[in-house]
Enzyme design. Structure first.
Site, PDB file in Angstrom:
ATOM      1  N   CYS A  45       0.848  -1.046   0.056  1.00  0.00           N
ATOM      2  CA  CYS A  45       0.047  -0.108  -0.087  1.00  0.00           C
ATOM      3  C   CYS A  45       0.963   1.243  -0.018  1.00  0.00           C
ATOM      4  CB  CYS A  45      -0.703  -0.091   1.425  1.00  0.00           C
ATOM      5  SG  CYS A  45      -1.984   1.373   1.533  1.00  0.00           S
TER       6      CYS A  45
ATOM      7  N   HIS B 284     -10.210   1.285   1.588  1.00  0.00           N
ATOM      8  CA  HIS B 284      -9.567   2.549   1.895  1.00  0.00           C
ATOM      9  C   HIS B 284     -10.733   3.513   2.195  1.00  0.00           C
ATOM     10  CE1 HIS B 284      -5.316   2.767   1.865  1.00  0.00           C
ATOM     11  NE2 HIS B 284      -5.180   2.256   0.614  1.00  0.00           N
TER      12      HIS B 284
ATOM     13  N   HIS C  80      -9.069  -3.434  -2.494  1.00  0.00           N
ATOM     14  CA  HIS C  80      -8.282  -2.785  -1.716  1.00  0.00           C
ATOM     15  C   HIS C  80      -8.504  -1.501  -1.460  1.00  0.00           C
ATOM     16  CE1 HIS C  80      -3.912  -2.006  -0.380  1.00  0.00           C
ATOM     17  NE2 HIS C  80      -4.048  -0.751  -0.762  1.00  0.00           N
ATOM     18  N   GLU C  81      -8.716  -0.618  -2.725  1.00  0.00           N
ATOM     19  CA  GLU C  81      -9.072   0.648  -2.811  1.00  0.00           C
ATOM     20  C   GLU C  81     -10.533   1.178  -2.147  1.00  0.00           C
ATOM     21  OE1 GLU C  81      -6.833   2.787  -3.517  1.00  0.00           O
ATOM     22  OE2 GLU C  81      -5.614   1.184  -4.074  1.00  0.00           O
TER      23      GLU C  81
END
Length: 215
Positions: free
Chosen positions: A126, A172, A168-169
């Site tokens: 990351c 966030h 993953h995004e």
């Protein structure tokens, strides 16, 4: 770098950020903006400002370099992310990881849900946790919903490495870092991954470091 004041209206925060030249500074783990659920996008930025912000995210992602970047990673708590992966990897890695090219796209208010029970585990890093990687088991296929930067609805099934990037995004935007989902015993420096664990799958790392992979 101090992030734009979260007390200011979002448009003012973005204008303040864009007054600096891209690439923008990337917020590191420990900043509260990475741990707060991002505000859904609902027209807080007009079309021109949104386009400028998206372009700054794109340039920052390319410069890092990375394959995705979420707005909170530059200090802006909006549910917007950009992704892109040219996937310049050997054929063996492509087959093992399902890492195929992902064209540039913007995700607005994205969410995902697993499709099927299959899970895949690979090293993940990351831009907000520089210098480290860890193995994360994630659904191999997900249904991605949301919109693009033009307000067009997105509803599709994504698999392989693009599914990992999307998850993953989107995480966030929910205040979740990949380390929250990682196998702790797999945590390795970039140097260790390059020197020891650069195989297409993390099976050798699992045996040597003592952690389990999904069946």
């Amino acid at each position: 770098m101090s992030t734009p004041s979260h007390r200011a209206p979002v448009a003012e925060q973005v204008e303040e950020l864009l007054a600096r030249d891209a690439p923008l500074a990337i917020v590191a783990a420990g900043d509260p903006v990475l741990r707060r659920p991002a505000e859904p996008f609902d027209g807080q930025l007009d079309a021109v400002l949104l386009a400028r912000f998206v372009e700054a995210l794109r340039r920052t992602m390319h410069a890092a370099p990375g394959v995705g970047l979420a707005a909170p990673q530059v200090g802006i708590g909006l549910r917007i992310a950009v992704v892109e992966d040219p996937a310049p990897v050997p054929e063996e890695v492509r087959r093992a990881r399902g890492r195929v090219p992902l064209p540039f796209r913007v995700l607005v208010n994205p969410s995902y849900e697993p499709v099927g029970a299959e899970r895949a585990a690979f090293f993940e890093g990351c831009l907000s946790v520089p210098g480290w990687q860890a193995v994360v088991a994630r659904p191999a296929r997900v249904r991605l919903t949301g919109a693009d930067e033009h307000g067009r609805a997105v509803d599709e099934v994504v698999s392989g490495w693009p599914a990992r990037i999307v998850q993953h995004e989107t995480d966030h935007l929910d205040g979740v870092l990949y380390l929250d989902r990682a196998e702790p015993r797999s945590l390795s420096s970039h140097q260790a991954v390059a020197e020891r664990w650069n195989q297409p799958t993390p099976q050798d790392a699992a045996r040597a470091l003592g952690f389990a992979l999904p069946e």
